[in-house]
Design an enzyme around this catalytic site. Sequence first.
Site, mmCIF file in Angstrom:
data_model
loop_
_atom_site.group_PDB
_atom_site.id
_atom_site.type_symbol
_atom_site.label_atom_id
_atom_site.label_comp_id
_atom_site.label_asym_id
_atom_site.label_seq_id
_atom_site.Cartn_x
_atom_site.Cartn_y
_atom_site.Cartn_z
ATOM 1 N N GLY A 48 134.409 -43.249 9.827
ATOM 2 C CA GLY A 48 135.126 -43.272 8.322
ATOM 3 C C GLY A 48 135.841 -44.635 8.263
ATOM 4 N N ASP A 69 139.153 -40.939 19.985
ATOM 5 C CA ASP A 69 138.461 -39.996 19.146
ATOM 6 C C ASP A 69 137.623 -39.160 20.032
ATOM 7 O OD1 ASP A 69 136.457 -39.183 17.336
ATOM 8 O OD2 ASP A 69 136.832 -40.809 16.101
ATOM 9 N N ASN A 77 127.234 -38.681 9.306
ATOM 10 C CA ASN A 77 128.304 -39.706 8.834
ATOM 11 C C ASN A 77 128.145 -41.261 9.463
ATOM 12 O OD1 ASN A 77 128.916 -40.090 11.785
ATOM 13 N ND2 ASN A 77 130.463 -38.319 11.666
ATOM 14 N N LEU A 78 127.010 -41.534 10.030
ATOM 15 C CA LEU A 78 126.586 -42.804 10.258
ATOM 16 C C LEU A 78 126.632 -43.665 8.921
ATOM 17 C CD1 LEU A 78 125.616 -44.733 12.523
ATOM 18 C CD2 LEU A 78 123.393 -44.222 12.037
ATOM 19 N N GLN A 79 126.284 -43.199 7.778
ATOM 20 C CA GLN A 79 126.081 -44.022 6.739
ATOM 21 C C GLN A 79 127.438 -44.522 6.178
ATOM 22 O OE1 GLN A 79 124.066 -40.445 5.479
ATOM 23 N NE2 GLN A 79 122.417 -41.654 4.350
ATOM 24 N N LYS A 93 132.074 -41.689 19.841
ATOM 25 C CA LYS A 93 132.395 -42.708 18.786
ATOM 26 C C LYS A 93 133.259 -43.804 19.683
ATOM 27 C CE LYS A 93 132.025 -40.155 14.602
ATOM 28 N NZ LYS A 93 133.027 -39.750 13.764
ATOM 29 N N ASP A 137 141.095 -37.036 9.978
ATOM 30 C CA ASP A 137 141.035 -36.153 8.915
ATOM 31 C C ASP A 137 141.463 -34.678 8.926
ATOM 32 O OD1 ASP A 137 139.425 -34.986 10.550
ATOM 33 O OD2 ASP A 137 137.383 -35.719 9.288
ATOM 34 N N CYS A 199 123.492 -38.510 -2.570
ATOM 35 C CA CYS A 199 123.234 -39.997 -2.146
ATOM 36 C C CYS A 199 124.479 -40.930 -2.771
ATOM 37 C CB CYS A 199 121.905 -40.466 -2.595
ATOM 38 S SG CYS A 199 120.655 -39.762 -1.479
#
Length: 256
Positions: A48, A69, A77-79, A93, A137, A199
């Site tokens: 993030g 982490d 969540n790679l995007q 990570k 988060d 998207c």
Amino acid sequence: MQPIVAPTPALDPAELVRTARHAVLAGIGEEGQRRLAAAHVAVVGAGGIGSPVLLALAAAGVGSITVIDDDIVELTNLQRQLAHRVEDIGRPKTASAARAITALSPGAEVVTASERLDSENAERLFAGADIVVDTSDSFATRRDVATATEALGIPLVWGAVQEWHAQATVFWSNPPEGHSPVVLADLFPLGTEGEPPSCAQVGVLGAMCVQVGGMLAGEVVKLITGAGEPLLGRLAIIDSLAARQHEIAIRSAVSA
């Protein structure tokens, strides 16, 4: 404001080249770069907004970075992240973040902790850090981070992105008399929690992660070098869709 990190006696030529090439640091000068090279920053979260925070700190020339982490890299969540690649899917990570930091800053010391931060281990994980950045988060994690940094007297920079909203707060631990750190509850737009993002949402959310992550890293650099005042008791609300930003008093936000 006095810088919170004492500078190293001198930077070697490699350090000067590595840090001075970034135009954003041009106004900091060699003294500021020496302080960055001497700084130890602990970052909670490597995905993030944590991903761009780590890359920005490495690019700025921070000498020591601790990455905390307990998650692995996932396709979903790679995007939204910058420090991880497709081949990192399924790996911790912390491992891919350490690789990305080293690629940007070969001279930086990287410490990884692949464990979930809680009230029992927080102070141990933050030991030796000059500043802590919390990009988690989870409300429980934020509470434990704030409690530990307050106990240690370490400045805490906190930020979060949730769907269409972003928050970035800088807390100054060991604050003046009558003030204390405040932790906000998680914020979710009504009816969106748990739903798969579209998207368009992924694209906007990714852009917000970069924007807020860069802002948090900028605040860390300010605290290290003494270039600005901490945002004590202020909450910066960033609306990247409307390209506007405003601040409200943190205590008013909590009471409201």
